[in-house]
Scaffold this motif. Structure first.
Motif, short mmCIF file in Angstrom:
data_model
loop_
_atom_site.label_atom_id
_atom_site.label_comp_id
_atom_site.label_asym_id
_atom_site.label_seq_id
_atom_site.Cartn_x
_atom_site.Cartn_y
_atom_site.Cartn_z
N GLY A 21 0.81 -1.21 0.00
CA GLY A 21 0.00 0.00 0.00
C GLY A 21 0.84 1.26 0.00
N LEU A 22 1.92 1.24 0.76
CA LEU A 22 2.83 2.39 0.78
C LEU A 22 3.44 2.59 -0.59
CD1 LEU A 22 4.37 4.61 2.32
CD2 LEU A 22 6.08 2.86 2.89
N ARG A 23 3.89 1.51 -1.18
CA ARG A 23 4.50 1.60 -2.51
C ARG A 23 3.52 2.18 -3.53
NH1 ARG A 23 6.83 -3.00 -2.44
NH2 ARG A 23 5.13 -4.19 -3.34
N ALA A 24 2.27 1.73 -3.49
CA ALA A 24 1.25 2.22 -4.43
C ALA A 24 0.94 3.69 -4.18
CB ALA A 24 -0.03 1.38 -4.30
N ALA A 25 0.81 4.09 -2.92
CA ALA A 25 0.50 5.49 -2.60
C ALA A 25 1.64 6.41 -3.01
CB ALA A 25 0.21 5.62 -1.10
N VAL A 26 2.86 5.99 -2.74
CA VAL A 26 4.02 6.80 -3.12
C VAL A 26 4.12 6.92 -4.63
CG1 VAL A 26 6.55 6.83 -3.12
CG2 VAL A 26 5.31 6.39 -0.99
N SER A 27 3.88 5.83 -5.33
CA SER A 27 3.93 5.85 -6.79
C SER A 27 2.91 6.82 -7.36
CB SER A 27 3.70 4.44 -7.33
OG SER A 27 3.71 4.43 -8.72
N ARG A 28 1.71 6.78 -6.80
CA ARG A 28 0.65 7.69 -7.28
C ARG A 28 1.06 9.14 -7.07
NH1 ARG A 28 -5.15 8.98 -4.50
NH2 ARG A 28 -5.59 10.78 -5.82
N LEU A 29 1.54 9.47 -5.86
CA LEU A 29 1.90 10.86 -5.59
C LEU A 29 3.09 11.30 -6.43
CD1 LEU A 29 1.35 13.45 -4.08
CD2 LEU A 29 2.64 12.54 -2.13
N ARG A 30 4.03 10.41 -6.66
CA ARG A 30 5.17 10.76 -7.53
C ARG A 30 4.69 11.09 -8.94
NH1 ARG A 30 10.16 6.69 -6.87
NH2 ARG A 30 11.36 8.47 -7.60
N ARG A 31 3.75 10.30 -9.46
CA ARG A 31 3.20 10.57 -10.80
C ARG A 31 2.46 11.90 -10.82
NH1 ARG A 31 1.56 5.27 -10.27
NH2 ARG A 31 -0.60 5.95 -10.02
N GLU A 32 1.65 12.15 -9.79
CA GLU A 32 0.90 13.40 -9.73
C GLU A 32 1.85 14.60 -9.63
OE1 GLU A 32 -1.82 13.02 -6.47
OE2 GLU A 32 -3.10 11.62 -7.56
N LEU A 33 2.89 14.47 -8.84
CA LEU A 33 3.85 15.56 -8.69
C LEU A 33 4.59 15.80 -10.00
CD1 LEU A 33 5.24 17.64 -6.88
CD2 LEU A 33 6.79 15.83 -6.12
N ALA A 34 4.97 14.75 -10.67
CA ALA A 34 5.68 14.88 -11.95
C ALA A 34 4.80 15.56 -13.00
CB ALA A 34 6.14 13.51 -12.45
N ALA A 35 3.51 15.31 -12.96
CA ALA A 35 2.59 15.88 -13.93
C ALA A 35 2.13 17.29 -13.56
CB ALA A 35 1.36 14.97 -14.08
N HIS A 36 2.38 17.69 -12.33
CA HIS A 36 1.93 19.01 -11.89
C HIS A 36 2.77 20.09 -12.56
CE1 HIS A 36 -0.31 21.64 -9.29
NE2 HIS A 36 0.81 22.25 -8.93
N PRO A 37 2.12 21.01 -13.27
CA PRO A 37 2.88 21.97 -14.08
C PRO A 37 3.57 23.08 -13.30
CG PRO A 37 0.53 22.42 -14.24
CD PRO A 37 0.68 21.16 -13.44
N ALA A 38 3.08 23.42 -12.14
CA ALA A 38 3.64 24.56 -11.40
C ALA A 38 4.91 24.17 -10.65
CB ALA A 38 2.61 25.08 -10.41
N GLU A 39 5.85 25.09 -10.69
CA GLU A 39 7.05 24.93 -9.88
C GLU A 39 6.79 25.62 -8.55
OE1 GLU A 39 9.91 23.25 -10.26
OE2 GLU A 39 9.03 22.44 -12.08
N PHE A 40 7.33 25.08 -7.48
CA PHE A 40 7.23 25.71 -6.18
C PHE A 40 8.54 25.47 -5.46
CE2 PHE A 40 4.88 21.76 -6.41
CZ PHE A 40 5.41 20.98 -5.39
N PRO A 41 8.86 26.30 -4.48
CA PRO A 41 10.21 26.31 -3.90
C PRO A 41 10.70 24.97 -3.35
CG PRO A 41 8.96 28.19 -3.11
CD PRO A 41 8.02 27.34 -3.91
N ASP A 42 9.82 24.19 -2.74
CA ASP A 42 10.26 22.96 -2.09
C ASP A 42 9.93 21.69 -2.88
OD1 ASP A 42 11.31 24.40 0.04
OD2 ASP A 42 9.41 24.38 1.13
#
Length: 104
Positions: A21-42
């Motif tokens: 479950g951790l692996r699946a949740a992390v994978s999902r958030l990594r994909r969402e973050l990679a697809a997110h167009p905005a840059e932010f400081p952190d």
């Protein structure tokens, strides 16, 4: 998706469902973050900590204090990006399945 985490592993798989479950949740958030167009400081901090969580999930049962530290860093770095709130909540729920961290 996380509702199935409390179930036992499939016969013969031997994998802890919390780790899966951790692996699946992390994978999902990594994909969402990679697809997110905005840059932010952190953003780099979030990417690094998600990579660390992914690595921990491939090497057996992770240490709860380390999981919680990574979760705090990720939440602090992307917490204000509402588009990532669902994925972050899923990672938080997956980390919480590993139990409470010991108190001093």
């Amino acid at each position: 998706m996380l509702r199935s985490l409390g179930q036992r592993p499939l016969a013969g798989s031997g994998e802890d469902p919390r780790v899966a479950g951790l692996r699946a949740a992390v994978s999902r958030l990594r994909r969402e973050l990679a697809a997110h167009p905005a840059e932010f400081p952190d953003r780099g901090i979030a990417e690094d900590e998600l990579a660390a969580l992914a690595a921990m999930a491939t090497h057996g049962i992770p240490e709860t204090p380390r999981l919680r530290r990574s979760l705090l860093l990720i939440a602090g770095s992307i917490g204000s990006v509402s588009a990532l709130a669902g994925g972050l909540s899923e990672v938080r729920a997956a980390v919480e399945l590993f139990g409470e961290s010991p108190r001093d």
